[in-house]
Design an enzyme around this catalytic site. Structure first.
Site, mmCIF file in Angstrom:
data_model
loop_
_atom_site.group_PDB
_atom_site.id
_atom_site.type_symbol
_atom_site.label_atom_id
_atom_site.label_comp_id
_atom_site.label_asym_id
_atom_site.label_seq_id
_atom_site.Cartn_x
_atom_site.Cartn_y
_atom_site.Cartn_z
ATOM 1 N N ARG A 93 0.948 -1.356 0.157
ATOM 2 C CA ARG A 93 0.075 -0.400 -0.184
ATOM 3 C C ARG A 93 0.996 1.055 -0.141
ATOM 4 O O ARG A 93 0.837 2.842 -0.398
ATOM 5 C CB ARG A 93 -0.820 0.614 1.139
ATOM 6 C CG ARG A 93 -2.556 -0.460 0.649
ATOM 7 C CD ARG A 93 -2.583 -0.981 2.382
ATOM 8 N NE ARG A 93 -1.880 -1.710 2.420
ATOM 9 C CZ ARG A 93 -1.654 -3.359 1.780
ATOM 10 N NH1 ARG A 93 -3.528 -3.821 1.160
ATOM 11 N NH2 ARG A 93 -1.286 -4.185 2.660
ATOM 12 N N THR A 94 1.599 1.066 0.760
ATOM 13 C CA THR A 94 2.949 3.162 1.319
ATOM 14 C C THR A 94 3.112 2.706 -0.077
ATOM 15 O O THR A 94 3.060 3.679 -0.763
ATOM 16 C CB THR A 94 3.172 2.824 2.424
ATOM 17 O OG1 THR A 94 3.148 2.244 3.358
ATOM 18 C CG2 THR A 94 4.142 4.528 2.956
ATOM 19 N N LYS A 122 25.383 -3.782 -0.097
ATOM 20 C CA LYS A 122 26.760 -4.232 -0.312
ATOM 21 C C LYS A 122 27.540 -3.140 0.752
ATOM 22 O O LYS A 122 28.824 -2.954 1.087
ATOM 23 C CB LYS A 122 27.387 -2.886 -1.186
ATOM 24 C CG LYS A 122 26.737 -3.596 -2.268
ATOM 25 C CD LYS A 122 27.853 -2.891 -4.016
ATOM 26 C CE LYS A 122 26.228 -3.783 -4.565
ATOM 27 N NZ LYS A 122 27.553 -2.726 -6.151
ATOM 28 N N ARG A 143 11.539 3.607 3.131
ATOM 29 C CA ARG A 143 11.087 3.005 3.939
ATOM 30 C C ARG A 143 12.077 1.473 4.183
ATOM 31 O O ARG A 143 12.622 1.249 3.440
ATOM 32 C CB ARG A 143 9.217 1.899 3.848
ATOM 33 C CG ARG A 143 9.445 0.668 4.813
ATOM 34 C CD ARG A 143 8.165 -0.169 3.663
ATOM 35 N NE ARG A 143 6.702 0.380 4.877
ATOM 36 C CZ ARG A 143 5.802 0.062 5.086
ATOM 37 N NH1 ARG A 143 5.480 -1.031 4.357
ATOM 38 N NH2 ARG A 143 4.901 0.575 5.582
ATOM 39 N N HIS A 171 4.817 6.069 11.037
ATOM 40 C CA HIS A 171 4.872 5.652 9.806
ATOM 41 C C HIS A 171 4.260 6.435 9.880
ATOM 42 O O HIS A 171 2.420 7.197 9.785
ATOM 43 C CB HIS A 171 3.817 4.311 9.621
ATOM 44 C CG HIS A 171 3.940 3.892 8.513
ATOM 45 N ND1 HIS A 171 4.327 4.628 7.661
ATOM 46 C CD2 HIS A 171 3.139 2.847 7.954
ATOM 47 C CE1 HIS A 171 3.696 4.172 6.450
ATOM 48 N NE2 HIS A 171 3.253 2.382 6.816
#
Ligand code: NCD
Length: 344
Positions: A93-94, A122, A143, A171
């Protein structure tokens, strides 16, 4: 990022890209200086210090975006902008609603949707990733799993950074779409009884929502979770300090008497011990019979994805707002992108 002693906008950070501003931008900046409602160049990192005024302005802009989409599903408001969507943790969704928001505003998105394919795998630091990506885009949405990681990136760059979820931290964009949904479903944000159920320890959505609704003088928060997954003490203490009455409930009975019941999944990915997760999963399950026994006009919300917290027989009840909630994410994220890039 310096704290602003005059209050208000600390949560947004404060990165005005002075060295790349046009004369016109400088004029706008000068005009808006000292105006707390100027979001241009600001970060959206946490819901902790949002003021009522700022939240209402974002929700007002979200409603405008919803209206705009009705007449002009794709506009050119951000046609000259490029946005990086760095999703180093799973998301449906986000990420997709941000990507939709970018496209509906006429902007372009560059996306990382698998941590394994980015240089963080890395060993690159978040700050170095941010500094590099800053050379490509006008805004970063990120995120990633580290609490405070979005702030680390924001501190490293001048362009706005939007936190799309930092581990078990915050959030904020979810909290804003939650408020937008509550406002639409209930007609007000003021004086509500809100119950939050499930994983309140690791659930970043409930952390942000607790702060975001606080300026609207909730009648009561009911925190309902397994004992091992209670709302962090510092958040409860902050609510007590703000004068929000909080109750901890072990069963869903009281939660079902709230105006809004906000269900959450147990955050499996945050457990170090799989057996512990197995023990706690399925602790709270909301079904149709329970909703029908609860407060007559209760609103049922969930940030989604659901695992087993709400049975599918709830989905077609008028109370079930969770898919409407997910759809609202597009308008709120359109508003946030336009605001931080100075085009709202
Ligand atoms: C939430 C998240 O990622 O924190 N999902 C979302 O953004 N809608 C909730 C969750 O994953 O449980």
């Amino acid at each position: 990022m310096e704290k602003n002693p005059e209050g208000g906008l600390i949560w947004l950070g404060g990165h005005i890209a002075v060295d790349v501003m046009s004369i016109e931008d400088v004029e706008i900046h000068e005009k808006m200086k000292g105006n707390p409602m100027n979001f241009q160049g600001k970060d959206i990192l946490s819901a902790e210090n949002m003021t009522q005024e700022e939240i209402l302005e974002i929700l007002r802009q979200s409603a405008e975006m919803e209206n705009l989409c009705k007449t002009r599903p794709v506009s050119d408001l951000l046609a000259d902008k490029v946005v990086a969507l760095l999703f180093l943790e799973p998301s449906t969704r986000t990420r997709l609603s941000f990507e939709t928001a970018v496209k509906r505003l006429g902007a372009k998105a560059i996306t990382v949707s698998d941590a394994k394919t980015s240089s963080t795998a890395k060993g690159e630091t978040l700050a170095d990733t941010a500094r590099t990506v800053e050379g490509y885009v006008d805004c970063i949405v990120v995120r990633q799993p580290m609490i405070g990681g979005a702030k680390v990136m924001a501190d490293a760059v001048k362009i706005p950074v939007i936190n799309g979820g930092d581990g078990a931290g915050q959030h904020p964009t979810q909290a804003l779409l939650d408020l937008y949904t509550i406002q639409k479903e209930r007609g007000t944000l003021e004086g509500l009884k809100l119950a939050m159920v499930g994983d309140l320890k690791f659930g970043r959505t409930v952390h942000s929502l607790t702060y975001a609704l606080a300026p609207f003088k909730p009648k009561e928060y009911i925190f309902c979770s397994p004992a091992a997954l209670e709302m962090p003490e510092h958040i409860v203490a902050d609510m007590v300090e703000k004068g929000v009455p909080c109750k901890i409930a072990a069963s869903m009975d009281e939660a079902l008497q709230a105006d809004v019941i906000y269900m959450t999944r147990i955050q499996k990915e945050r457990f170090t011990d799989a057996a512990e997760y197995e023990k706690l999963k399925g602790s709270f399950i909301l079904n149709r019979r329970l909703v029908e026994k609860g407060k007559k006009d209760i609103t049922v919300m969930h940030p989604l994805p659901r695992v087993d917290e709400i049975t599918v027989d709830v989905d077609d009840l008028p109370s079930a707002a969770y898919f409407r909630q997910a759809h609202n994410g597009v308008f709120v994220r359109m508003a946030l992108l336009a605001l931080v890039m100075g085009r709202a």
